[in-house]
Motif scaffolding. Structure first.
Motif, PDB file in Angstrom:
ATOM      1  N   LYS A  55       0.726  -1.213  -0.110  1.00 10.21           N
ATOM      2  CA  LYS A  55       0.050  -0.004   0.158  1.00 10.21           C
ATOM      3  C   LYS A  55       0.714   1.533  -0.054  1.00 10.21           C
ATOM      4  N   GLY A  56       2.223   1.235   0.152  1.00 10.45           N
ATOM      5  CA  GLY A  56       3.121   2.403  -0.078  1.00 10.45           C
ATOM      6  C   GLY A  56       3.378   2.820   1.561  1.00 10.45           C
ATOM      7  N   GLU A  57       2.584   2.333   2.616  1.00 14.46           N
ATOM      8  CA  GLU A  57       2.653   2.631   3.943  1.00 14.46           C
ATOM      9  C   GLU A  57       4.225   2.763   4.376  1.00 14.46           C
ATOM     10  N   TYR A  58       4.824   1.832   3.848  1.00 16.50           N
ATOM     11  CA  TYR A  58       6.526   1.554   4.400  1.00 16.50           C
ATOM     12  C   TYR A  58       6.952   1.489   3.087  1.00 16.50           C
ATOM     13  N   ASP A  59       8.316   2.092   2.955  1.00 15.98           N
ATOM     14  CA  ASP A  59       9.192   2.383   1.807  1.00 15.98           C
ATOM     15  C   ASP A  59       9.800   0.822   1.379  1.00 15.98           C
ATOM     16  N   ARG A  60      10.168   0.191   2.424  1.00 11.89           N
ATOM     17  CA  ARG A  60      10.731  -1.083   2.535  1.00 11.89           C
ATOM     18  C   ARG A  60      10.378  -1.820   3.733  1.00 11.89           C
ATOM     19  N   GLY A  61      10.560  -3.187   3.596  1.00 15.01           N
ATOM     20  CA  GLY A  61      10.163  -3.934   4.818  1.00 15.01           C
ATOM     21  C   GLY A  61      11.205  -5.297   4.929  1.00 15.01           C
ATOM     22  N   ILE A  62      11.189  -5.680   6.110  1.00 16.84           N
ATOM     23  CA  ILE A  62      12.182  -6.733   6.542  1.00 16.84           C
ATOM     24  C   ILE A  62      11.267  -7.745   7.083  1.00 16.84           C
ATOM     25  N   VAL A  63      11.323  -9.108   6.682  1.00 17.04           N
ATOM     26  CA  VAL A  63      10.611 -10.070   7.506  1.00 17.04           C
ATOM     27  C   VAL A  63      11.455 -11.220   7.783  1.00 17.04           C
ATOM     28  N   ILE A  64      11.505 -11.915   8.878  1.00 23.97           N
ATOM     29  CA  ILE A  64      12.251 -12.891   9.548  1.00 23.97           C
ATOM     30  C   ILE A  64      11.530 -14.153   9.929  1.00 23.97           C
ATOM     31  N   CYS A  65      12.088 -15.142   9.864  1.00 20.15           N
ATOM     32  CA  CYS A  65      11.654 -16.383  10.401  1.00 20.15           C
ATOM     33  C   CYS A  65      12.926 -17.308  10.515  1.00 20.15           C
ATOM     34  N   GLY A  66      12.683 -18.380  10.748  1.00 23.47           N
ATOM     35  CA  GLY A  66      13.959 -19.264  11.123  1.00 23.47           C
ATOM     36  C   GLY A  66      14.658 -19.572   9.793  1.00 23.47           C
ATOM     37  N   SER A  67      13.963 -19.909   8.522  1.00 23.61           N
ATOM     38  CA  SER A  67      14.444 -20.380   7.325  1.00 23.61           C
ATOM     39  C   SER A  67      14.442 -19.228   6.414  1.00 23.61           C
ATOM     40  N   GLY A  68      13.590 -18.351   6.630  1.00 23.56           N
ATOM     41  CA  GLY A  68      13.178 -17.343   5.782  1.00 23.56           C
ATOM     42  C   GLY A  68      12.145 -17.891   4.570  1.00 23.56           C
ATOM     43  N   ILE A  69      11.873 -19.037   4.576  1.00 23.84           N
ATOM     44  CA  ILE A  69      11.176 -19.265   3.235  1.00 23.84           C
ATOM     45  C   ILE A  69       9.612 -19.076   3.657  1.00 23.84           C
ATOM     46  N   GLY A  70       9.222 -19.317   4.778  1.00 25.82           N
ATOM     47  CA  GLY A  70       7.892 -19.118   4.984  1.00 25.82           C
ATOM     48  C   GLY A  70       7.477 -17.711   4.896  1.00 25.82           C
ATOM     49  N   MET A  71       8.292 -16.768   5.221  1.00 26.71           N
ATOM     50  CA  MET A  71       8.163 -15.431   5.035  1.00 26.71           C
ATOM     51  C   MET A  71       8.084 -14.905   3.604  1.00 26.71           C
ATOM     52  N   SER A  72       9.259 -15.609   2.998  1.00 25.75           N
ATOM     53  CA  SER A  72       9.195 -14.988   1.385  1.00 25.75           C
ATOM     54  C   SER A  72       7.917 -15.534   0.780  1.00 25.75           C
ATOM     55  N   ILE A  73       7.193 -16.664   1.237  1.00 28.96           N
ATOM     56  CA  ILE A  73       6.221 -17.200   0.396  1.00 28.96           C
ATOM     57  C   ILE A  73       4.857 -16.193   0.983  1.00 28.96           C
ATOM     58  N   ILE A  74       4.658 -15.796   2.223  1.00 32.57           N
ATOM     59  CA  ILE A  74       3.587 -14.857   2.428  1.00 32.57           C
ATOM     60  C   ILE A  74       4.039 -13.356   1.952  1.00 32.57           C
ATOM     61  N   ALA A  75       4.950 -12.917   2.057  1.00 31.66           N
ATOM     62  CA  ALA A  75       5.135 -11.628   1.849  1.00 31.66           C
ATOM     63  C   ALA A  75       4.919 -11.599   0.109  1.00 31.66           C
ATOM     64  N   ASN A  76       5.420 -12.430  -0.585  1.00 25.28           N
ATOM     65  CA  ASN A  76       5.169 -12.528  -2.075  1.00 25.28           C
ATOM     66  C   ASN A  76       3.738 -12.524  -2.916  1.00 25.28           C
ATOM     67  N   LYS A  77       2.649 -12.747  -1.753  1.00 25.05           N
ATOM     68  CA  LYS A  77       1.447 -12.701  -1.969  1.00 25.05           C
ATOM     69  C   LYS A  77       0.846 -11.541  -2.047  1.00 25.05           C
ATOM     70  N   PHE A  78       1.510 -10.386  -1.777  1.00 29.96           N
ATOM     71  CA  PHE A  78       0.864  -8.937  -1.910  1.00 29.96           C
ATOM     72  C   PHE A  78       1.152  -8.319  -3.094  1.00 29.96           C
ATOM     73  N   SER A  79       0.481  -7.568  -3.597  1.00 27.66           N
ATOM     74  CA  SER A  79       0.560  -6.944  -5.176  1.00 27.66           C
ATOM     75  C   SER A  79       1.903  -5.895  -4.915  1.00 27.66           C
ATOM     76  N   GLY A  80       2.683  -5.892  -5.733  1.00 29.19           N
ATOM     77  CA  GLY A  80       3.675  -5.070  -5.829  1.00 29.19           C
ATOM     78  C   GLY A  80       4.998  -5.207  -4.802  1.00 29.19           C
ATOM     79  N   VAL A  81       4.877  -6.313  -4.003  1.00 28.63           N
ATOM     80  CA  VAL A  81       5.928  -6.901  -3.070  1.00 28.63           C
ATOM     81  C   VAL A  81       6.718  -7.498  -3.905  1.00 28.63           C
ATOM     82  N   ARG A  82       8.127  -7.318  -3.849  1.00 27.13           N
ATOM     83  CA  ARG A  82       9.183  -8.193  -4.423  1.00 27.13           C
ATOM     84  C   ARG A  82      10.080  -8.388  -3.142  1.00 27.13           C
ATOM     85  N   ALA A  83       9.662  -9.721  -2.545  1.00 24.67           N
ATOM     86  CA  ALA A  83      10.449 -10.086  -1.230  1.00 24.67           C
ATOM     87  C   ALA A  83      11.623 -11.054  -1.740  1.00 24.67           C
ATOM     88  N   ALA A  84      12.705 -10.732  -1.341  1.00 27.21           N
ATOM     89  CA  ALA A  84      13.890 -11.642  -1.534  1.00 27.21           C
ATOM     90  C   ALA A  84      14.836 -12.450  -0.168  1.00 27.21           C
TER      91      ALA A  84
END
Length: 149
Positions: A55-84
């Motif tokens: 939505k443009g409320e944050y310029d960028r984001g950081i998401v963290i879990c144990g492996s990073g894989i789960g957070m990658s999956i959920i973050a990339n479900k959102f329009s315009g998000v390019r989570a790596a």
């Protein structure tokens, strides 16, 4: 720059380090993560940051879990998000240069202190190259719109 950060229980300690590092550099950091190491479900937290980046409320984001894989999956479900998922500083630099990633995904169980600092530096200080990479991002955006129809 306004940064949203979220974590599950395995990313709790790493999140605290990251917030301290980023605030010392002058970033505004909004904490959307869990506040303990008690087990939680990562999608509940990852979505909070990804939605606000979308939505443009944050310029960028950081998401963290144990492996990073789960957070990658959920973050990339959102329009315009390019989570790596970035497991070292070189990947963080390349994903900004070539993919214009706007959400950094970290694996709390697999990143050391020295790599963390360099990874954050590269993610936040590297500019998008544009050019042929811009064309590719535009294709991703077009596909994303087609899927939503």
């Amino acid at each position: 720059m306004k940064i949203g950060i979220a974590n599950d229980h395995r990313g709790y300690k790493l999140k605290l380090k990251i917030i301290e590092m980023l605030e010392k550099k002058g970033f505004i950091v909004e904490d959307e993560g869990t506040d303990s190491e008690e087990s939680v479900d990562y999608p509940d937290y990852g979505k909070l940051v990804a939605e606000k980046v979308s939505k443009g409320e944050y310029d960028r984001g950081i998401v963290i879990c144990g492996s990073g894989i789960g957070m990658s999956i959920i973050a990339n479900k959102f329009s315009g998000v390019r989570a790596a998922l970035c497991y070292n500083p070189v990947i963080a630099k390349m994903t900004r240069k070539h993919n214009n990633a706007n959400v950094l995904v970290l694996a709390a169980d697999y990143i050391g202190e020295e790599e963390l600092e360099k990874t954050l530096k590269n993610f936040f200080n590297t500019e998008f190259d544009g050019g042929r990479h811009k064309r590719r991002i535009e294709k991703i955006n077009k596909i994303e719109k087609e899927i939503k129809k």
